[in-house]
Each structure stands twice: as structure tokens, then as C-alpha cells.
Write an enzyme that holds these catalytic residues in place. Structure first.
Site, PDB file in Angstrom:
ATOM      1  CB  SER A  98      42.695  19.516  37.473  1.00  0.00           C
ATOM      2  OG  SER A  98      42.002  19.750  36.264  1.00  0.00           O
TER       3      SER A  98
ATOM      4  CE1 TYR B  63      44.823  24.675  37.431  1.00  0.00           C
ATOM      5  CE2 TYR B  63      44.246  22.970  35.855  1.00  0.00           C
ATOM      6  CZ  TYR B  63      43.981  23.664  37.023  1.00  0.00           C
ATOM      7  OH  TYR B  63      42.887  23.327  37.784  1.00  0.00           O
TER       8      TYR B  63
HETATM    9  N1  NAP Z   1      36.688  25.137  38.493  1.00  0.00           N
HETATM   10  C1  NAP Z   1      37.189  24.173  37.743  1.00  0.00           C
HETATM   11  O1  NAP Z   1      36.728  23.947  36.592  1.00  0.00           O
HETATM   12  C2  NAP Z   1      38.299  23.320  38.281  1.00  0.00           C
HETATM   13  C3  NAP Z   1      38.577  22.124  37.604  1.00  0.00           C
HETATM   14  C4  NAP Z   1      39.592  21.307  38.083  1.00  0.00           C
HETATM   15  C5  NAP Z   1      40.295  21.655  39.209  1.00  0.00           C
HETATM   16  N2  NAP Z   1      40.021  22.832  39.836  1.00  0.00           N
HETATM   17  C6  NAP Z   1      40.823  23.151  41.022  1.00  0.00           C
HETATM   18  O2  NAP Z   1      39.966  23.380  42.116  1.00  0.00           O
HETATM   19  C7  NAP Z   1      40.595  24.229  43.067  1.00  0.00           C
HETATM   20  C8  NAP Z   1      39.643  25.337  43.457  1.00  0.00           C
HETATM   21  O3  NAP Z   1      39.329  26.100  42.313  1.00  0.00           O
HETATM   22  P1  NAP Z   1      37.914  26.824  42.101  1.00  0.00           P
HETATM   23  O4  NAP Z   1      37.479  26.468  40.738  1.00  0.00           O
HETATM   24  O5  NAP Z   1      37.037  26.593  43.254  1.00  0.00           O
HETATM   25  O6  NAP Z   1      38.443  28.354  42.047  1.00  0.00           O
HETATM   26  P2  NAP Z   1      37.835  29.721  42.622  1.00  0.00           P
HETATM   27  O7  NAP Z   1      36.339  29.708  42.592  1.00  0.00           O
HETATM   28  O8  NAP Z   1      38.547  30.785  41.869  1.00  0.00           O
HETATM   29  O9  NAP Z   1      38.297  29.743  44.150  1.00  0.00           O
HETATM   30  C9  NAP Z   1      39.658  29.794  44.466  1.00  0.00           C
HETATM   31  C10 NAP Z   1      39.829  29.902  45.982  1.00  0.00           C
HETATM   32  O10 NAP Z   1      41.227  29.858  46.265  1.00  0.00           O
HETATM   33  C11 NAP Z   1      41.632  31.044  46.973  1.00  0.00           C
HETATM   34  N3  NAP Z   1      42.999  31.371  46.547  1.00  0.00           N
HETATM   35  C12 NAP Z   1      43.418  31.643  45.292  1.00  0.00           C
HETATM   36  N4  NAP Z   1      44.732  31.939  45.294  1.00  0.00           N
HETATM   37  C13 NAP Z   1      45.165  31.821  46.585  1.00  0.00           C
HETATM   38  C14 NAP Z   1      46.409  32.027  47.241  1.00  0.00           C
HETATM   39  N5  NAP Z   1      47.480  32.451  46.581  1.00  0.00           N
HETATM   40  N6  NAP Z   1      46.475  31.816  48.569  1.00  0.00           N
HETATM   41  C15 NAP Z   1      45.374  31.429  49.262  1.00  0.00           C
HETATM   42  N7  NAP Z   1      44.170  31.242  48.701  1.00  0.00           N
HETATM   43  C16 NAP Z   1      44.055  31.443  47.381  1.00  0.00           C
HETATM   44  C17 NAP Z   1      40.568  32.083  46.604  1.00  0.00           C
HETATM   45  O11 NAP Z   1      40.374  33.102  47.582  1.00  0.00           O
HETATM   46  P3  NAP Z   1      41.237  34.481  47.621  1.00  0.00           P
HETATM   47  O12 NAP Z   1      41.228  35.049  46.227  1.00  0.00           O
HETATM   48  O13 NAP Z   1      40.572  35.352  48.636  1.00  0.00           O
HETATM   49  O14 NAP Z   1      42.615  34.078  48.066  1.00  0.00           O
HETATM   50  C18 NAP Z   1      39.319  31.208  46.549  1.00  0.00           C
HETATM   51  O15 NAP Z   1      38.830  30.979  47.850  1.00  0.00           O
HETATM   52  C19 NAP Z   1      41.885  24.729  42.389  1.00  0.00           C
HETATM   53  O16 NAP Z   1      42.984  24.001  42.895  1.00  0.00           O
HETATM   54  C20 NAP Z   1      41.656  24.415  40.906  1.00  0.00           C
HETATM   55  O17 NAP Z   1      42.868  24.200  40.223  1.00  0.00           O
HETATM   56  C21 NAP Z   1      39.038  23.665  39.399  1.00  0.00           C
END
Ligand code: NAP
Length: 255
Positions: A135, A145
């Protein structure tokens, strides 16, 4: 056909990776906790792109879940996308210790163990690689985080250095997204209104930039020019000032 294992593949950035890789002809192994949602996503990719899709329901905050994923990664994948993750609801002493520890397990231990399991096969074949989703927060101070995400950046760069002499064809990249429209913020009850509209990225556009950077051999990918500038600024201004700004901005929560 090459195979990609994507963790957190049912929503947000992980789903965007799965869509893109299926369209590029990758067979997929999709991992998340919600089995029904995984099955539905798998069906869509099979129908749309004729690729083979396995599902791996697993909770990466548990030993059992990491072990299952590790076994699959060691069986052989060409691309590993360590993407599963979540945000915190509140500051350090306001969040449950168990949630902080789960974050270390999902963001660090799972990333380390899956990378360790997947790389030997890739090195043997001299192709493939790992994309670890960190991130932009890695370059600022935002609780456990951001601490886990700078670990992901440093870990990815370190592993890339360590394998460089053994395999020129295998690449490890850290991907540092800024704010992306996904389920992440609703899940951790963050107030999205605290972030101005122009700062939001689209997940498919982000993944397109990430795939381009990965193919070019970029070590730390920061898609979008404003976030490149922000990361540059974080390195230029005094650490104390950067800490004070980042501890506050975009960190409002709904109850
Ligand atoms: N969105 C942002 O602004 C942003 C910015 C920077 C970095 N990121 C990073 O991008 C990555 C993806 O985030 P996102 O924004 O796409 O989030 P998201 O839309 O909430 O999706 C999260 C995904 O991870 C799975 N997940 C969550 N906890 C888990 C666990 N304990 N075991 C296995 N699977 C798990 C969820 O499915 P289930 O709930 O079914 O397990 C879902 O498929 C993360 O690492 C986050 O830190 C996001």
C-alpha cells in the site's frame, strides 16, 4: 496454460487481478474465506474465458488456512498474487489485540509462507513470479496496517535481491495502491467521505498498471502519478511532519 494463485480473489483488487488474468488466459486458483462467493466467481471466469478455475476456501488468519494455501502454492503456480488483506477500525489501543495479530498473520506470515512455497518451482522453471500487494500507506505511519505494508515492500525487495543470482526469469514485485474503490473501507467501517474524490482509483485500472510494471521488472509499483508524487514527498519531508499528517488524514471511522 500458466496458472495464477490469487488470494483475496472475490472482491476489490483481488477480483480485478482474477478478471485480468483470466482474460489473459491464465488458469486460476482463487482463495478467500467465502466458499459460495468463490464458486460463483469461478463459474463466471470459466464461462467468460474458458479457463480452468480451482477454488480454495481458506482463512489466512489461521494456521490451517495458511497451510492449505502453502500446499497448493508448492504444487506449482506461475504467478502468485498475495493480495488478501483488511483495514483496522480505529487506532492502536482502540482495536482488539486479536485483530492486530490476525493482520500480522494475513499481511505478513501468509505472504512470507506462500512466497516461500511458490518460489522454488518458479526458479526451477526459470519463469513466473510473485506480486505482493502492499500500500502507499507503507510510506507513512498509520498503525499496524502501515507497519505490515512496509514489511511487505521490504520483504519483496529483499527476496528479489536474494533470488536474482539464481533465476533471471523470476520476478518479485510489491504493489502499492493508493485509495481504491473496493469493499475494504466498508468492511473496516472507514468513512470514505474523508478522502477527496480525485484520490480514488479504479481497481481494474490499478491492476492494468500493476501488470505492466510486473512485466517491465519494476520492483516497487506505485500506480498513478499523484501517488508516485505522494510517495516521493513522503521521502522528502521530515519524518515527524509526515507522521503527524498521516496519523490523521483519511482515518475517520463510522461507528
Ligand atoms: N482498497 C484500497 O484502498 C487499498 C489501498 C492499498 C492497499 N490495499 C490492499 O489491497 C489488498 C486487497 O484489498 P481490497 O481493497 O481489494 O479489499 P476487499 O475489497 O475488502 O477484498 C478483500 C479480499 O480479501 C479476502 N480476505 C479478507 N480477509 C481474508 C482472510 N483472513 N483470509 C483469506 N482471504 C481474506 C476477502 O474475501 P473473504 O472475506 O471471503 O475472505 C476479499 O476477497 C489488501 O491487501 C489491502 O491492504 C487496498
Amino acid at each position: 496454460m500458466p496458472t495464477a494463485l490469487v488470494t483475496g480473489a472475490t472482491a476489490g483488487i483481488g477480483a480485478a487481478f482474477a478478471r485480468r488474468l483470466a482474460a489473459d488466459g491464465f488458469d486460476l486458483v482463487l482463495l478467500a474465506r467465502d466458499a459460495a462467493r468463490l464458486a460463483k466467481a469461478a463459474e463466471e471466469y470459466r464461462a467468460a474465458h474458458g479457463v480452468t478455475v480451482e477454488i480454495l476456501p481458506a482463512d489466512l488468519a489461521t494456521e490451517e488456512g495458511i497451510t492449505a494455501a502453502e500446499i497448493r502454492a508448492a504444487e506449482g503456480v506461475d504467478l502468485l498474487v498475495n493480495n488478501a488483506g483488511f483495514g483496522q477500525h480505529g487506532k492502536f489501543l482502540e482495536t482488539a489485540l486479536a485483530d492486530e495479530l490476525d493482520m500480522l498473520k494475513v499481511h505478513c506470515e501468509a505472504v512470507l509462507r506462500l512466497t516461500h512455497a511458490a518460489l522454488p518451482g518458479m526458479i526451477e522453471r526459470d519463469r513466473g513470479g510473485v506480486i505482493n500487494v502492499a500500500s502507499v500507506a507503507a510510506f507513512f505511519s498509520r498503525g499496524t496496517y502501515s507497519a505490515t505494508k512496509i514489511w511487505v515492500v521490504n520483504f519483496s525487495e529483499s527476496v528479489q535481491q536474494d533470488i536474482a543470482g539464481r533465476s533471471g526469469g523470476v520476478h518479485v514485485m510489491a504493489l502499492c495502491p493508493g485509495w481504491v474503490h473496493t469493499e475494504f473501507h466498508e468492511r473496516s467501517k472507514m468513512d470514505k467521505a474523508a478522502v477527496p474524490d480525485f484520490m480514488w482509483l479504479d481497481a481494474d485500472t490499478l491492476v492494468a498498471a500493476a501488470v505492466r510494471d510486473f512485466r517491465r521488472g519494476v520492483g516497487v509499483s506505485v500506480p498513478d502519478v499523484k501517488y508516485k508524487a505522494l510517495v516521493g514527498l513522503s521521502k522528502a519531508i521530515p519524518r515527524g511532519l509526515s507522521n503527524r499528517i498521516s496519523a490523521r488524514s483519511g482515518r475517520r471511522y463510522n461507528q
